[in-house]
Design a protein around this motif. Sequence first.
Motif, PDB file in Angstrom:
ATOM      1  N   ALA A   1       0.814  -1.213   0.000  1.00 33.51           N
ATOM      2  CA  ALA A   1       0.000   0.000   0.000  1.00 33.51           C
ATOM      3  C   ALA A   1       0.850   1.266   0.000  1.00 33.51           C
ATOM      4  N   ARG A   2       2.094   1.197   0.478  1.00 33.30           N
ATOM      5  CA  ARG A   2       2.936   2.400   0.542  1.00 33.30           C
ATOM      6  C   ARG A   2       3.757   2.582  -0.733  1.00 33.30           C
ATOM      7  N   ARG A   3       3.691   1.617  -1.664  1.00 35.47           N
ATOM      8  CA  ARG A   3       4.499   1.695  -2.883  1.00 35.47           C
ATOM      9  C   ARG A   3       3.923   2.714  -3.853  1.00 35.47           C
ATOM     10  N   ASP A   4       4.735   3.111  -4.830  1.00 34.71           N
ATOM     11  CA  ASP A   4       4.331   4.207  -5.716  1.00 34.71           C
ATOM     12  C   ASP A   4       3.344   3.790  -6.793  1.00 34.71           C
ATOM     13  N   PHE A   5       3.714   2.794  -7.611  1.00 31.36           N
ATOM     14  CA  PHE A   5       2.900   2.416  -8.763  1.00 31.36           C
ATOM     15  C   PHE A   5       2.344   1.005  -8.604  1.00 31.36           C
ATOM     16  N   THR A   6       1.238   0.757  -9.275  1.00 29.27           N
ATOM     17  CA  THR A   6       0.587  -0.558  -9.186  1.00 29.27           C
ATOM     18  C   THR A   6       1.505  -1.677  -9.652  1.00 29.27           C
ATOM     19  N   ILE A   7       2.336  -1.399 -10.658  1.00 30.38           N
ATOM     20  CA  ILE A   7       3.214  -2.451 -11.184  1.00 30.38           C
ATOM     21  C   ILE A   7       4.331  -2.790 -10.212  1.00 30.38           C
ATOM     22  N   ASN A   8       4.558  -1.924  -9.222  1.00 25.57           N
ATOM     23  CA  ASN A   8       5.563  -2.192  -8.202  1.00 25.57           C
ATOM     24  C   ASN A   8       4.964  -2.819  -6.952  1.00 25.57           C
ATOM     25  N   ALA A   9       3.657  -3.003  -6.948  1.00 26.34           N
ATOM     26  CA  ALA A   9       2.975  -3.570  -5.782  1.00 26.34           C
ATOM     27  C   ALA A   9       2.589  -5.024  -6.012  1.00 26.34           C
ATOM     28  N   ILE A  10       3.088  -5.615  -7.090  1.00 25.76           N
ATOM     29  CA  ILE A  10       2.845  -7.034  -7.352  1.00 25.76           C
ATOM     30  C   ILE A  10       3.830  -7.849  -6.528  1.00 25.76           C
ATOM     31  N   GLY A  11       3.351  -8.895  -5.889  1.00 28.82           N
ATOM     32  CA  GLY A  11       4.233  -9.771  -5.127  1.00 28.82           C
ATOM     33  C   GLY A  11       4.056 -11.215  -5.543  1.00 28.82           C
ATOM     34  N   TYR A  12       5.153 -11.979  -5.488  1.00 28.59           N
ATOM     35  CA  TYR A  12       5.082 -13.420  -5.731  1.00 28.59           C
ATOM     36  C   TYR A  12       5.359 -14.120  -4.409  1.00 28.59           C
ATOM     37  N   ASP A  13       4.347 -14.783  -3.876  1.00 25.43           N
ATOM     38  CA  ASP A  13       4.454 -15.483  -2.599  1.00 25.43           C
ATOM     39  C   ASP A  13       5.263 -16.760  -2.800  1.00 25.43           C
ATOM     40  N   VAL A  14       6.509 -16.730  -2.336  1.00 27.62           N
ATOM     41  CA  VAL A  14       7.406 -17.867  -2.540  1.00 27.62           C
ATOM     42  C   VAL A  14       6.909 -19.111  -1.807  1.00 27.62           C
ATOM     43  N   LYS A  15       6.294 -18.926  -0.654  1.00 30.80           N
ATOM     44  CA  LYS A  15       5.820 -20.064   0.137  1.00 30.80           C
ATOM     45  C   LYS A  15       4.670 -20.795  -0.562  1.00 30.80           C
ATOM     46  N   ASN A  16       3.752 -20.035  -1.151  1.00 27.23           N
ATOM     47  CA  ASN A  16       2.541 -20.620  -1.729  1.00 27.23           C
ATOM     48  C   ASN A  16       2.520 -20.608  -3.246  1.00 27.23           C
ATOM     49  N   SER A  17       3.594 -20.101  -3.860  1.00 30.17           N
ATOM     50  CA  SER A  17       3.703 -20.067  -5.325  1.00 30.17           C
ATOM     51  C   SER A  17       2.495 -19.409  -5.982  1.00 30.17           C
ATOM     52  N   GLU A  18       2.208 -18.183  -5.573  1.00 26.68           N
ATOM     53  CA  GLU A  18       1.117 -17.463  -6.206  1.00 26.68           C
ATOM     54  C   GLU A  18       1.420 -15.968  -6.183  1.00 26.68           C
ATOM     55  N   PHE A  19       0.887 -15.289  -7.184  1.00 28.05           N
ATOM     56  CA  PHE A  19       1.069 -13.851  -7.285  1.00 28.05           C
ATOM     57  C   PHE A  19      -0.017 -13.122  -6.488  1.00 28.05           C
ATOM     58  N   ILE A  20       0.368 -12.035  -5.818  1.00 28.34           N
ATOM     59  CA  ILE A  20      -0.556 -11.180  -5.086  1.00 28.34           C
ATOM     60  C   ILE A  20      -0.612  -9.845  -5.825  1.00 28.34           C
ATOM     61  N   ASP A  21      -1.805  -9.435  -6.203  1.00 27.03           N
ATOM     62  CA  ASP A  21      -1.936  -8.245  -7.046  1.00 27.03           C
ATOM     63  C   ASP A  21      -3.189  -7.476  -6.657  1.00 27.03           C
ATOM     64  N   LYS A  22      -3.133  -6.807  -5.526  1.00 30.54           N
ATOM     65  CA  LYS A  22      -4.313  -6.110  -5.002  1.00 30.54           C
ATOM     66  C   LYS A  22      -4.705  -4.918  -5.849  1.00 30.54           C
ATOM     67  N   TYR A  23      -3.732  -4.284  -6.520  1.00 29.28           N
ATOM     68  CA  TYR A  23      -3.990  -3.013  -7.189  1.00 29.28           C
ATOM     69  C   TYR A  23      -4.060  -3.111  -8.713  1.00 29.28           C
TER      70      TYR A  23
END
Length: 201
Positions: free
Chosen positions: A163-185
Amino acid sequence: MSDAVLFIMNEGYNSMGVQRITRTVNNDRLVKRVFEELHGIDSKHQENHVIIFDKLREAFRGYELILVGGYNRDLINGDIPHDLDFATDATPERILEILGGCADVGDDGEPIAWELGAKFGTIAGRVHGEDIEITTYRINETYRDDSRRPEVEWGKTFEEDAARRDFTINAIGYDVKNSEFIDKYGGVADIKKGLIRAIGN
């Protein structure tokens, strides 16, 4: 279209309302499969990254570990990803301790891990021949009038950090534990559209 590349097409929401990209292949081999099918090659470079993910997944038991930054953007774009930057709920001190147990060993017999920017929560290390950076989740950074040193408030979840990041493309995360992408924005959609959009717009 194969299962391994469906993560850039299929989107859903979990019970917390956080957008996640559907995962449909084996946990430990998702990134390698995606890479092979996007590029049509079996890359030793990418195999090394899968080994690194496996090592970190084991080492960071009990903590979240999210791959962030340019790696995700490159993978979604079909480019060869390089930068191994992670975010976690572990404190900087704990990150350094964990890396001490899984990092490569230098000529002096000591693990190759160091404080890169501990005041910002970033610890660096070398794992399986690759330099990586791991940063504690942050909620915000403030500067006092009498100091150039920031006061950093650590976060507990990736959602807070994103939520504190600048752009939506920088707020994508890849959950290494569960092998899935998180993309709230909606960063994945913005990448596919070629958009640079600020979070909240």
